[in-house]
Design a protein around this motif. Structure first.
Motif, PDB file in Angstrom:
ATOM      1  N   VAL A 100      -2.144   3.996   1.120  1.00 14.72           N
ATOM      2  CA  VAL A 100      -1.574   4.928   0.155  1.00 14.72           C
ATOM      3  C   VAL A 100      -0.169   5.291   0.622  1.00 14.72           C
ATOM      4  O   VAL A 100       0.064   5.574   1.807  1.00 14.72           O
ATOM      5  N   ASN A 101       0.801   5.249  -0.313  1.00 13.64           N
ATOM      6  CA  ASN A 101       2.198   5.468   0.052  1.00 13.64           C
ATOM      7  C   ASN A 101       2.916   6.303  -1.002  1.00 13.64           C
ATOM      8  O   ASN A 101       2.619   6.172  -2.209  1.00 13.64           O
ATOM      9  N   PRO A 102       3.856   7.123  -0.591  1.00 12.65           N
ATOM     10  CA  PRO A 102       4.657   7.892  -1.552  1.00 12.65           C
ATOM     11  C   PRO A 102       5.671   6.983  -2.232  1.00 12.65           C
ATOM     12  O   PRO A 102       6.084   5.953  -1.687  1.00 12.65           O
ATOM     13  N   ILE A 103       6.077   7.350  -3.446  1.00 10.27           N
ATOM     14  CA  ILE A 103       7.117   6.620  -4.168  1.00 10.27           C
ATOM     15  C   ILE A 103       8.125   7.630  -4.704  1.00 10.27           C
ATOM     16  O   ILE A 103       7.788   8.807  -4.933  1.00 10.27           O
ATOM     17  N   SER A 104       9.359   7.173  -4.897  1.00  4.51           N
ATOM     18  CA  SER A 104      10.403   8.090  -5.346  1.00  4.51           C
ATOM     19  C   SER A 104      10.375   8.324  -6.850  1.00  4.51           C
ATOM     20  O   SER A 104      10.722   9.420  -7.319  1.00  4.51           O
ATOM     21  N   ALA A 111       1.268   5.649  -4.573  1.00  2.63           N
ATOM     22  CA  ALA A 111       0.807   4.305  -4.930  1.00  2.63           C
ATOM     23  C   ALA A 111      -0.340   3.919  -4.004  1.00  2.63           C
ATOM     24  O   ALA A 111      -0.227   4.009  -2.767  1.00  2.63           O
ATOM     25  N   LEU A 112      -1.447   3.511  -4.603  1.00  4.26           N
ATOM     26  CA  LEU A 112      -2.616   3.063  -3.847  1.00  4.26           C
ATOM     27  C   LEU A 112      -2.689   1.543  -3.945  1.00  4.26           C
ATOM     28  O   LEU A 112      -2.608   0.973  -5.044  1.00  4.26           O
ATOM     29  N   TYR A 160      -3.216  -2.613  -7.544  1.00  2.00           N
ATOM     30  CA  TYR A 160      -2.531  -1.335  -7.379  1.00  2.00           C
ATOM     31  C   TYR A 160      -3.087  -0.296  -8.353  1.00  2.00           C
ATOM     32  O   TYR A 160      -3.486  -0.614  -9.468  1.00  2.00           O
ATOM     33  N   ALA A 161      -3.055   0.963  -7.908  1.00  5.79           N
ATOM     34  CA  ALA A 161      -3.398   2.090  -8.771  1.00  5.79           C
ATOM     35  C   ALA A 161      -2.384   3.194  -8.520  1.00  5.79           C
ATOM     36  O   ALA A 161      -1.999   3.460  -7.367  1.00  5.79           O
ATOM     37  N   GLY A 162      -1.939   3.818  -9.600  1.00 10.16           N
ATOM     38  CA  GLY A 162      -1.014   4.938  -9.468  1.00 10.16           C
ATOM     39  C   GLY A 162      -1.776   6.254  -9.383  1.00 10.16           C
ATOM     40  O   GLY A 162      -2.820   6.428 -10.023  1.00 10.16           O
ATOM     41  N   ILE A 163      -1.277   7.164  -8.588  1.00  7.03           N
ATOM     42  CA  ILE A 163      -1.898   8.483  -8.447  1.00  7.03           C
ATOM     43  C   ILE A 163      -0.876   9.544  -8.858  1.00  7.03           C
ATOM     44  O   ILE A 163       0.162   9.712  -8.203  1.00  7.03           O
ATOM     45  N   ARG A 164      -1.170  10.240  -9.951  1.00  4.87           N
ATOM     46  CA  ARG A 164      -0.347  11.384 -10.350  1.00  4.87           C
ATOM     47  C   ARG A 164      -0.894  12.608  -9.630  1.00  4.87           C
ATOM     48  O   ARG A 164      -2.050  12.991  -9.829  1.00  4.87           O
ATOM     49  N   LEU A 165      -0.060  13.236  -8.795  1.00  9.07           N
ATOM     50  CA  LEU A 165      -0.531  14.333  -7.959  1.00  9.07           C
ATOM     51  C   LEU A 165      -0.560  15.668  -8.684  1.00  9.07           C
ATOM     52  O   LEU A 165      -1.470  16.482  -8.481  1.00  9.07           O
TER      53      LEU A 165
END
Length: 227
Positions: A100-104, A111-112, A160-165
């Motif tokens: 899992v990583n942060p994206i700008s 991003a997972l 990939y899967a996006g994670i909206r926090l």
């Protein structure tokens, strides 16, 4: 000739006529008798050659004597495809690496990534079920992100899967800082989890609220983070 002689001669002539007629009748009757049914070897051979295939002990046409014809139908392409699908395993932490990583961009997103590290293909079914810290339930899923087909991963490939926090305007309820993330993987039905979950440490100062949501697994990174 005397009267008695004439009577005797007439009787003899009548008797001869009756005898001749009887013999002729016997000859005609004997010529009209139908012959007996054929019982020759040729007749038996003809009957055998015209028997219905499979009846009695007659061999099927084109089948060597003593070898039964095959009766098991060949597998259809659909059946073969179904068996192949049954053998396919779901991707999980047991056969894949999860990060899992942060994206700008977009903001407030992670991003997972799941990468198949095994020697066989695996399927990234449905969406990951994500639980932050010790929450009792997984975050919601972005239903609009359903891909056109199941994401299949050959060895070395990633999904990939996006994670909206949190909400972009900061108006989400119950905002808090999260530290850990547990990733559960869906089975083929998409309604249950399967395999080994992944336990990840979140980037520092990860802020979430009740609007947090995850997308379905995508084969393209950009498709995962656009929601």
């Amino acid at each position: 000739m005397s009267t008695a002689g004439r009577i005797t001669a007439a009787a003899l002539v009548a008797a001869a006529a009756v005898t001749i007629t009887a013999c002729q009748g016997q000859s005609v009757a004997s010529n009209q008798v139908s012959p007996a049914p054929a019982t020759s070897a040729a007749a038996n051979e003809l009957a055998s050659s015209t028997a219905t295939p499979g009846s009695g002990s007659a061999a099927r046409p084109g089948t060597p004597a003593g070898k039964p014809a095959a009766t098991t139908p060949a597998a259809t392409p659909a059946a073969a495809k179904g068996k192949a699908a049954d053998r396919l395993v779901a991707c999980s932490a047991a056969n894949s690496k999860v990060t899992v990583n942060p994206i700008s961009r977009p903001i407030n997103h992670l991003a997972l990534t799941v990468t198949n590290t095994s020697a066989k293909p695996c399927a990234a079914y449905s969406s990951p079920a994500l639980i932050f810290d010790d929450a009792q339930a997984a975050i919601q899923v972005v239903r609009e992100s359903v891909p056109q087909s199941v994401v299949m991963l050959e060895p070395g490939q990633s999904a990939y899967a996006g994670i909206r926090l949190s909400s972009a305007d900061g108006g989400g309820a119950h905002g808090r800082t999260a530290h850990d993330l547990t990733v559960y993987f869906s089975g083929r039905s998409g309604n249950d989890s399967t395999g080994t979950p992944a336990h990840l440490t979140l980037p520092k100062d990860t802020h979430i609220d009740d609007s947090a949501a995850a997308t379905y697994w995508q084969s393209d990174f950009q498709d995962a983070i656009k929601w």
